[in-house]
Design a protein around this motif. Structure first.
Motif, mmCIF file in Angstrom:
data_model
loop_
_atom_site.group_PDB
_atom_site.id
_atom_site.type_symbol
_atom_site.label_atom_id
_atom_site.label_comp_id
_atom_site.label_asym_id
_atom_site.label_seq_id
_atom_site.Cartn_x
_atom_site.Cartn_y
_atom_site.Cartn_z
ATOM 1 N N UNK A 190 -46.495 28.837 -49.259
ATOM 2 C CA UNK A 190 -44.669 27.700 -49.658
ATOM 3 C C UNK A 190 -45.036 27.880 -51.200
ATOM 4 N N UNK A 191 -45.502 27.811 -51.392
ATOM 5 C CA UNK A 191 -45.401 27.988 -52.728
ATOM 6 C C UNK A 191 -45.694 29.617 -53.691
ATOM 7 N N UNK A 192 -45.990 30.953 -52.569
ATOM 8 C CA UNK A 192 -46.069 31.854 -53.312
ATOM 9 C C UNK A 192 -44.458 32.369 -52.978
ATOM 10 N N UNK A 193 -43.412 31.766 -52.080
ATOM 11 C CA UNK A 193 -42.462 32.019 -51.312
ATOM 12 C C UNK A 193 -41.360 31.494 -52.511
ATOM 13 N N UNK A 194 -42.189 30.114 -53.179
ATOM 14 C CA UNK A 194 -40.871 29.353 -53.793
ATOM 15 C C UNK A 194 -41.098 30.309 -55.524
ATOM 16 N N UNK A 195 -42.432 30.970 -56.120
ATOM 17 C CA UNK A 195 -42.933 31.782 -56.675
ATOM 18 C C UNK A 195 -41.456 33.153 -56.238
ATOM 19 N N UNK A 243 -37.262 17.961 -48.399
ATOM 20 C CA UNK A 243 -38.798 17.464 -47.343
ATOM 21 C C UNK A 243 -39.721 17.833 -48.920
ATOM 22 N N UNK A 244 -39.620 18.043 -50.088
ATOM 23 C CA UNK A 244 -40.402 18.124 -51.283
ATOM 24 C C UNK A 244 -41.368 16.866 -50.900
ATOM 25 N N UNK A 245 -40.636 15.755 -51.451
ATOM 26 C CA UNK A 245 -40.651 14.300 -51.086
ATOM 27 C C UNK A 245 -41.419 13.825 -49.913
ATOM 28 N N UNK A 246 -40.801 14.404 -48.826
ATOM 29 C CA UNK A 246 -41.623 14.069 -47.902
ATOM 30 C C UNK A 246 -43.212 14.220 -47.232
ATOM 31 N N UNK A 248 -56.944 24.151 -42.852
ATOM 32 C CA UNK A 248 -57.632 25.290 -42.694
ATOM 33 C C UNK A 248 -55.816 25.875 -43.028
ATOM 34 N N UNK A 249 -55.230 25.123 -41.442
ATOM 35 C CA UNK A 249 -53.634 25.771 -41.473
ATOM 36 C C UNK A 249 -52.953 25.071 -43.101
ATOM 37 N N UNK A 250 -53.092 24.005 -42.950
ATOM 38 C CA UNK A 250 -52.191 23.340 -44.393
ATOM 39 C C UNK A 250 -52.771 23.737 -45.198
ATOM 40 N N UNK A 251 -53.418 23.599 -45.674
ATOM 41 C CA UNK A 251 -53.575 25.112 -47.064
ATOM 42 C C UNK A 251 -53.237 26.513 -47.186
ATOM 43 N N UNK A 252 -53.160 26.849 -45.755
ATOM 44 C CA UNK A 252 -52.497 28.416 -45.932
ATOM 45 C C UNK A 252 -51.178 28.143 -45.984
ATOM 46 N N UNK A 253 -50.454 27.204 -45.395
ATOM 47 C CA UNK A 253 -49.314 27.255 -45.279
ATOM 48 C C UNK A 253 -48.225 26.138 -46.798
ATOM 49 N N UNK A 301 -43.727 23.258 -42.190
ATOM 50 C CA UNK A 301 -43.060 24.453 -42.178
ATOM 51 C C UNK A 301 -41.819 23.878 -42.393
ATOM 52 N N UNK A 302 -40.992 23.101 -42.234
ATOM 53 C CA UNK A 302 -39.713 22.886 -42.400
ATOM 54 C C UNK A 302 -39.268 23.209 -43.758
ATOM 55 N N UNK A 303 -40.683 22.672 -44.922
ATOM 56 C CA UNK A 303 -40.001 23.070 -46.072
ATOM 57 C C UNK A 303 -40.091 24.552 -46.235
ATOM 58 N N UNK A 304 -40.637 24.779 -45.028
ATOM 59 C CA UNK A 304 -41.090 26.815 -45.288
ATOM 60 C C UNK A 304 -39.492 27.485 -45.209
ATOM 61 N N UNK A 305 -39.030 27.116 -43.893
ATOM 62 C CA UNK A 305 -38.094 27.575 -43.425
ATOM 63 C C UNK A 305 -36.233 27.038 -44.838
ATOM 64 N N UNK A 306 -36.490 25.901 -45.247
ATOM 65 C CA UNK A 306 -35.388 25.618 -46.163
ATOM 66 C C UNK A 306 -35.706 26.284 -47.576
ATOM 67 N N UNK A 307 -36.634 26.791 -47.909
ATOM 68 C CA UNK A 307 -37.471 27.878 -49.075
ATOM 69 C C UNK A 307 -36.101 29.287 -48.400
ATOM 70 N N UNK A 308 -36.695 29.669 -46.523
ATOM 71 C CA UNK A 308 -36.290 30.692 -46.032
ATOM 72 C C UNK A 308 -34.799 30.475 -46.747
ATOM 73 N N UNK A 309 -34.525 29.008 -46.290
ATOM 74 C CA UNK A 309 -32.415 29.403 -45.857
ATOM 75 C C UNK A 309 -32.136 29.131 -47.064
ATOM 76 N N UNK A 310 -32.672 28.919 -48.531
ATOM 77 C CA UNK A 310 -32.549 28.132 -49.623
ATOM 78 C C UNK A 310 -31.439 27.719 -49.949
ATOM 79 N N UNK A 311 -31.847 26.165 -49.091
ATOM 80 C CA UNK A 311 -30.951 25.433 -48.741
ATOM 81 C C UNK A 311 -32.031 24.602 -50.112
ATOM 82 N N UNK A 312 -31.027 24.339 -51.611
ATOM 83 C CA UNK A 312 -32.379 23.595 -52.416
ATOM 84 C C UNK A 312 -32.299 22.340 -52.140
ATOM 85 N N UNK A 313 -30.944 21.371 -51.652
ATOM 86 C CA UNK A 313 -30.328 20.091 -51.402
ATOM 87 C C UNK A 313 -31.207 19.774 -50.486
ATOM 88 N N UNK A 314 -31.945 20.270 -49.153
ATOM 89 C CA UNK A 314 -33.074 20.101 -47.999
ATOM 90 C C UNK A 314 -34.630 20.317 -48.734
#
Length: 139
Positions: free
Chosen positions: A128-133, A55-58, A119-124, A38-51
């Protein structure tokens, strides 16, 4: 809780408490992973590449921890299947009917919760992959 495995199944190298503890740990790991996604998704939506990089490493580390617990659980399930004379391909849900009656509802509940989180993790992850694409296409 008493140690049912040692009296009912002396050939097992673990107790019911061990299995329950492992399932609780797995449940916690998947819950943490869902929070990170969820934090990763928020970073994607807010376009914060540094965070997002942090988050990706975590997320990767958390996924590895979850995989380790899942493999350990699969080892427990394989041992149980062999002890109960069930096929090696049996799932924990299929084997629970062999557990002491007093433990079955507890195990079924935690298994259901773990499956729901998976199931929730897989959906998320897919979201996130679709958002990144899409973000990559836009930039």
């Amino acid at each position: 809780m008493s140690s049912f495995a040692q009296t009912a199944l002396p050939n097992l190298t673990f107790t019911w408490e061990d299995l329950l503890g492992l399932l609780r740990d797995e449940l916690q790991e998947y819950g943490s992973l869902l929070g990170l996604l969820s934090a990763q998704q928020q970073s994607i939506l807010e376009r914060r590449p540094e965070s997002l990089l942090e988050i990706n490493q975590t997320v990767q580390t958390q996924m590895e921890a979850s995989q380790i617990l899942m493999k350990k659980r699969q080892g427990f399930v394989l041992s149980l299947a062999e002890s109960f004379g069930e096929p090696n391909s049996s799932s924990l849900s299929e084997i629970v009917s062999h557990f002491p009656d007093v433990t079955q509802p507890m195990f079924l509940s935690i298994i259901e919760e773990i499956n729901s989180l998976i199931s929730q993790v897989r959906r998320k992850v897919e979201q996130n992959q679709r958002l990144l694409n899409r973000l990559t296409e836009v930039t």
